[in-house]
Motif scaffolding. Structure first.
Motif, PDB file in Angstrom:
ATOM      1  N   SER A 247     -68.054  59.562  25.205  1.00  0.00           N
ATOM      2  CA  SER A 247     -67.267  58.343  25.043  1.00  0.00           C
ATOM      3  C   SER A 247     -67.027  57.660  26.390  1.00  0.00           C
ATOM      4  O   SER A 247     -67.132  56.444  26.525  1.00  0.00           O
ATOM      5  N   ALA A 248     -66.728  58.490  27.395  1.00  0.00           N
ATOM      6  CA  ALA A 248     -66.507  57.941  28.733  1.00  0.00           C
ATOM      7  C   ALA A 248     -67.780  57.321  29.267  1.00  0.00           C
ATOM      8  O   ALA A 248     -67.766  56.243  29.873  1.00  0.00           O
ATOM      9  N   ALA A 249     -68.912  58.042  29.017  1.00  0.00           N
ATOM     10  CA  ALA A 249     -70.201  57.510  29.485  1.00  0.00           C
ATOM     11  C   ALA A 249     -70.519  56.190  28.781  1.00  0.00           C
ATOM     12  O   ALA A 249     -71.006  55.239  29.389  1.00  0.00           O
ATOM     13  N   LEU A 250     -70.239  56.195  27.451  1.00  0.00           N
ATOM     14  CA  LEU A 250     -70.484  54.974  26.688  1.00  0.00           C
ATOM     15  C   LEU A 250     -69.606  53.847  27.208  1.00  0.00           C
ATOM     16  O   LEU A 250     -70.065  52.716  27.384  1.00  0.00           O
ATOM     17  N   ASN A 251     -68.344  54.158  27.459  1.00  0.00           N
ATOM     18  CA  ASN A 251     -67.428  53.158  27.982  1.00  0.00           C
ATOM     19  C   ASN A 251     -67.905  52.655  29.339  1.00  0.00           C
ATOM     20  O   ASN A 251     -67.861  51.460  29.630  1.00  0.00           O
ATOM     21  N   GLU A 252     -68.386  53.570  30.170  1.00  0.00           N
ATOM     22  CA  GLU A 252     -68.892  53.202  31.497  1.00  0.00           C
ATOM     23  C   GLU A 252     -70.108  52.292  31.357  1.00  0.00           C
ATOM     24  O   GLU A 252     -70.254  51.310  32.071  1.00  0.00           O
ATOM     25  N   SER A 253     -70.981  52.644  30.409  1.00  0.00           N
ATOM     26  CA  SER A 253     -72.181  51.840  30.175  1.00  0.00           C
ATOM     27  C   SER A 253     -71.800  50.439  29.687  1.00  0.00           C
ATOM     28  O   SER A 253     -72.366  49.438  30.126  1.00  0.00           O
ATOM     29  N   GLU A 254     -70.816  50.386  28.789  1.00  0.00           N
ATOM     30  CA  GLU A 254     -70.358  49.088  28.288  1.00  0.00           C
ATOM     31  C   GLU A 254     -69.754  48.246  29.405  1.00  0.00           C
ATOM     32  O   GLU A 254     -69.965  47.035  29.488  1.00  0.00           O
ATOM     33  N   LEU A 255     -68.991  48.913  30.268  1.00  0.00           N
ATOM     34  CA  LEU A 255     -68.378  48.199  31.378  1.00  0.00           C
ATOM     35  C   LEU A 255     -69.445  47.638  32.326  1.00  0.00           C
ATOM     36  O   LEU A 255     -69.326  46.523  32.814  1.00  0.00           O
ATOM     37  N   ARG A 256     -70.494  48.445  32.571  1.00  0.00           N
ATOM     38  CA  ARG A 256     -71.560  47.970  33.452  1.00  0.00           C
ATOM     39  C   ARG A 256     -72.265  46.755  32.851  1.00  0.00           C
ATOM     40  O   ARG A 256     -72.591  45.799  33.548  1.00  0.00           O
TER      41      ARG A 256
ATOM     42  N   GLU B 128     -63.144  47.033  38.876  1.00  0.00           N
ATOM     43  CA  GLU B 128     -61.913  47.765  39.198  1.00  0.00           C
ATOM     44  C   GLU B 128     -61.601  48.781  38.093  1.00  0.00           C
ATOM     45  O   GLU B 128     -61.165  49.909  38.372  1.00  0.00           O
ATOM     46  N   ARG B 129     -61.824  48.430  36.840  1.00  0.00           N
ATOM     47  CA  ARG B 129     -61.634  49.361  35.726  1.00  0.00           C
ATOM     48  C   ARG B 129     -62.598  50.534  35.842  1.00  0.00           C
ATOM     49  O   ARG B 129     -62.243  51.687  35.590  1.00  0.00           O
ATOM     50  N   MET B 130     -63.833  50.226  36.245  1.00  0.00           N
ATOM     51  CA  MET B 130     -64.821  51.293  36.418  1.00  0.00           C
ATOM     52  C   MET B 130     -64.381  52.267  37.509  1.00  0.00           C
ATOM     53  O   MET B 130     -64.571  53.478  37.387  1.00  0.00           O
ATOM     54  N   LEU B 131     -63.802  51.734  38.572  1.00  0.00           N
ATOM     55  CA  LEU B 131     -63.338  52.591  39.668  1.00  0.00           C
ATOM     56  C   LEU B 131     -62.163  53.465  39.241  1.00  0.00           C
ATOM     57  O   LEU B 131     -62.012  54.599  39.706  1.00  0.00           O
ATOM     58  N   LYS B 132     -61.329  52.961  38.347  1.00  0.00           N
ATOM     59  CA  LYS B 132     -60.229  53.774  37.831  1.00  0.00           C
ATOM     60  C   LYS B 132     -60.769  54.949  37.029  1.00  0.00           C
ATOM     61  O   LYS B 132     -60.236  56.060  37.063  1.00  0.00           O
ATOM     62  N   ASN B 133     -61.845  54.680  36.266  1.00  0.00           N
ATOM     63  CA  ASN B 133     -62.463  55.749  35.483  1.00  0.00           C
ATOM     64  C   ASN B 133     -63.217  56.738  36.371  1.00  0.00           C
ATOM     65  O   ASN B 133     -63.319  57.917  36.053  1.00  0.00           O
ATOM     66  N   GLU B 134     -63.780  56.204  37.461  1.00  0.00           N
ATOM     67  CA  GLU B 134     -64.582  57.021  38.374  1.00  0.00           C
ATOM     68  C   GLU B 134     -64.159  56.710  39.792  1.00  0.00           C
ATOM     69  O   GLU B 134     -64.851  56.025  40.528  1.00  0.00           O
ATOM     70  N   PRO B 135     -63.010  57.220  40.239  1.00  0.00           N
ATOM     71  CA  PRO B 135     -62.454  56.832  41.552  1.00  0.00           C
ATOM     72  C   PRO B 135     -63.387  57.083  42.717  1.00  0.00           C
ATOM     73  O   PRO B 135     -63.333  56.376  43.723  1.00  0.00           O
ATOM     74  N   GLY B 136     -64.250  58.062  42.594  1.00  0.00           N
ATOM     75  CA  GLY B 136     -65.100  58.395  43.740  1.00  0.00           C
ATOM     76  C   GLY B 136     -66.472  57.766  43.691  1.00  0.00           C
ATOM     77  O   GLY B 136     -67.350  58.150  44.472  1.00  0.00           O
ATOM     78  N   SER B 137     -66.685  56.806  42.788  1.00  0.00           N
ATOM     79  CA  SER B 137     -68.015  56.212  42.631  1.00  0.00           C
ATOM     80  C   SER B 137     -68.312  55.232  43.768  1.00  0.00           C
ATOM     81  O   SER B 137     -67.744  54.144  43.830  1.00  0.00           O
TER      82      SER B 137
END
Length: 769
Positions: free
Chosen positions: A34-43, A63-72
């Motif tokens: 779900s997180a990956a899907l959400n990340e893909s949708e955000l991208r 910014e939302r993507m960074l909250k999900n993946e702070p170290g990206s």
């Protein structure tokens, strides 16, 4: 039983624990998916926002993507790029508004001083910096300024100052663009343009002569000499109109009847040609060139008979054939022989130019005196020594830059050198066209240039250099920066992200081989994205544009088709083999001066989903001109015979006409991401390009400072104590935006949205398919 109960309970508990244990990894996997899907949708969302130019919301998405993946690091990098564009947009908007306000305030100040023409010019500049068309028309005191300007125009007209009147009419037309008032000003501007043309051609100022007086030496500035007051050269036109014969009229009208893409209105053409003659003979200053115009009786007789002929044609039936139109020209020549007896080449030249004007803006005669220069620009080559020169008034010729692989470059001619003489003839009184004619010449012949080098200890010292003329090929494909050798180009603009850059200045027979070589170089370096810069590209050879498209398309993909009255629609040109350069995202940069062949390349790549277009809407020159040799091969007739259509989809099911016709809302190539420059930014862009294009002399370490010193024009210095400084930074906003978009899309690894703008799809049905 209690034991059994406990055992059952324990078993049940163990089963539950086991089930929980088994469920936890599944839930974790589901959550990760779900997180990956959400990340893909955000991208995907961020990519769509970037391509739509919505950088503010794109920043929020990253910014939302960074909250999900702070170290990206990747998300952080993309956010930084988006913010850089957002910041650039904000800075540019602040500059636009500031510049707009300054021009309006300057106009107000000049109006209060009674300097109407200067004030209205500032309003025109404000309009070019406006947030929306027509914004300046909301200024409450504009009406008074316009009326005062019209009074000034009438004063210019009464004095025969047609160029001054033309400039002001064009300013008013710009302020009132897309309004009935603007159309009226355009018509008046055209009248003034005609008279200004007559005076510029037939009553030319003779080059000022050297007084022989000494000037103060100044080694840091261009050498000049005092000049005498200008005199009229009443015979200068004879060279421009040489070899023109009346027989050319029949050839021109005959071609129009058969080949023009629209059914010609010969009556309208003839009336326009005769009206041009009528305006010419009523231009007072032409008496200096044609003394018979001073004979009031002969002039009155000619004008009366011409007016009667015009009235008869206006009331008469439609002229259906070229022969009928030619007969009206012969009647003009008959009237002339019995009255003014003006030179036949003058009447032929002016009648033909006037008659062609109602057809379209691209149909024209390339007259004998223009043929050589036309061939040079069309083929991208000429015979000479390989230098670009300028000619400030009253000063010596100055070398702007030598050209690569030319006799001048090899001999050490450098930017900033002054050419004080050509084969012993001084250049301070020489016109630029004459200088070009003297320096160019047949291959293998020699020319001696007398040079004065800027910055040397003794600025009066000169030296001669003899050069052998040879064929010079003008390079039309340029890169990001020149390499260390000073001549060749580096086509990689961003090494870290492997982004290539190719600027195409025109389409000649050598353009595609040069493009192929540049692409080969980029491929060898692992290029991942390409920016093709077509800004200020006026076009060129259709065959070169088609071959350029083929570099990027798969076999069978549509490129362009044409349709015309005498040349009905044929099967479209398609790519003959698979792309030489494929699998790499492409951005194409365009602006309002991208025309013809450059519009075909941009429109075709966009329509096939091969490129994303950034910049400003293109010129809208979507017509085909065939070139015919006429007048016993002494001239060309450039005639519009068809219109271009570019594909709107990779299957060629829908097509769109590029041509800008009166009343059409959609034309040219519309950018998918618009980045519109204000005038000060355009100035900066040209400065940056000029610095890139200048080629240092073979032994030159630094470029002379005066090469980049330009006096401020009236548009930037409207009055002695009013200055509108250019505060635009030395950057190219369109290119910077393209680079940011390319970096973001490459880093995000998202598919590009390549479809043309929705407006283009809506208009597709209107132009056929």
């Amino acid at each position: 039983m209690p034991f059994l109960h406990r055992t059952h309970h324990t078993a049940t508990l163990l089963l539950c624990v086991t089930m929980i244990a088994l469920a936890s990894p599944a839930r974790a996997i589901a959550q990760n998916e779900s997180a990956a899907l959400n990340e893909s949708e955000l991208r995907r969302t961020a990519a769509s926002q970037v391509l739509a130019g919505d950088f503010k919301n794109a920043a929020q998405t990253y910014e939302r993507m960074l909250k999900n993946e702070p170290g990206s690091d990747r998300s952080r990098m993309m956010l930084d790029w988006v913010r850089s564009v957002e910041d650039l947009q904000a800075q540019r908007e602040a500059l636009r508004k500031k510049t707009f306000d300054r021009h309006v305030e300057a106009a107000r100040t000049l109006k209060e001083r009674g300097k109407w023409s200067l004030a209205v010019e500032q309003i025109r500049l404000a309009e070019l910096n406006a947030a929306r068309p027509g914004e300046v028309r909301e200024i409450d005191w504009l009406g008074e300024l316009i009326e005062k300007t019209r009074e000034e125009i009438r004063t210019h007209e009464n004095k025969g100052e047609w160029l001054d009147a033309l400039i002001l009419y064009e300013v008013l037309a710009r302020i009132h663009q897309d309004t009935p008032e603007g159309d009226a000003f355009k018509k008046e501007a055209e009248r003034s343009r005609q008279r200004a043309h007559f005076e510029a051609l037939y009553v030319r100022e003779r080059a000022a002569a050297d007084t022989g007086e000494e000037e103060d030496p100044d080694e840091a500035t261009e050498p000049t000499k005092p000049v005498k007051p200008a005199e009229i050269d009443a015979k200068a036109w004879e060279d421009d109109l040489r070899e023109i014969r009346a027989e050319i009229v029949a050839e021109v009208f005959g071609r129009v009847q058969i080949e023009h893409y629209q059914e010609p209105d010969f009556k309208k053409m003839v009336l326009s040609g005769l009206d041009n003659i009528r305006i010419m003979v009523s231009t007072p200053k032409l008496v200096a060139a044609f003394e018979q115009l001073a004979d009031e009786a002969r002039l009155h007789d000619f004008t009366a008979r011409l007016n009667k002929e015009i009235e008869r044609i206006e009331k008469g039936p439609r002229l259906n054939r070229a022969a009928e139109a030619v007969a009206r020209f012969e009647r003009l020549m008959e009237i002339n022989r019995g009255t003014l007896n003006l030179p036949s080449q003058v009447l032929t030249y002016e009648f033909v130019n006037g008659a062609l004007s109602p057809l379209d803006e691209f149909t024209s005669v390339i007259w004998p005196s223009e043929k050589s220069d036309f061939e040079k620009h069309t083929h991208g080559e000429f015979t000479g020594v390989g230098i670009q020169i300028t000619k400030p008034n009253g000063k010596f010729l100055r070398v702007e830059t030598p050209l690569e692989d030319s006799p001048a470059y090899e001999a050490g001619v450098s930017p900033g050198d002054f050419i004080t003489a050509v084969d012993g003839t001084t250049t301070d009184t020489m016109k630029l066209t004459e200088a070009v004619s003297r320096i160019t010449g047949p291959e293998g012949t020699k020319v001696t240039l007398t040079l004065q080098r800027a910055g040397i200890d003794k600025p009066d010292d000169t030296f001669d250099i003899q050069l052998t003329r040879r064929k010079i090929i003008i390079k039309s494909v340029k890169g990001a920066v020149r390499r260390d050798d000073g001549k060749s180009w580096d086509f990689m603009i961003d090494e870290k992200n492997a982004i290539g850059y190719m600027r195409i200045s025109q389409f000649t027979k050598d353009t595609v081989p040069d493009m192929r070589a540049a692409l080969r170089s980029l491929k060898s370096k692992g290029v991942r994205g390409l920016i093709i810069d077509l800004r200020y590209n006026p076009g060129g050879l259709l065959s070169a544009a088609i071959e350029a498209c083929e570099l990027f398309l798969k076999e069978g993909q549509p490129i362009v088709k044409t349709d015309g009255r005498a040349h009905p629609a044929r099967p479209p040109a398609v790519a003959r083999e698979d792309a030489y350069f494929d699998g790499c995202p492409i951005i194409v940069l365009v602006n309002g001066q991208s025309a013809s062949a450059s519009e075909i390349l941009a429109g075709t790549l966009a329509g096939n989903g091969k490129a994303f277009v950034i910049g400003e809407r293109t010129y809208g020159k979507g017509s085909v001109q065939n070139l015919y040799e006429i007048a016993e091969q002494t001239a060309y007739f450039k005639l519009t015979t068809a219109l271009y259509y570019v594909p709107l989809d990779p299957l060629g099911k829908a097509w769109r006409c590029l041509h800008h016709t009166e009343g059409e809302k959609f034309w040219g190539v519309e950018p998918q991401l618009e980045v519109k420059l204000i005038p000060h930014e355009v100035v900066r862009l040209w400065e940056l390009r000029r610095k890139q294009d200048i080629l240092k002399g073979a032994k030159q370490k630094e470029l002379p400072k005066q090469l980049f010193d330009r006096p401020q024009s009236p548009s930037t210095r409207p009055d002695d104590d009013i200055e509108i400084p250019n505060e635009a930074p030395e950057i190219d906003p369109q290119l910077e935006t393209a680079l940011a978009v390319m970096r973001i899309m490459l880093a995000g690894d998202q598919p590009w949205v390549m479809a043309p703008p929705e407006t283009a799809r809506r208009t597709a049905q209107a132009v056929g398919g």
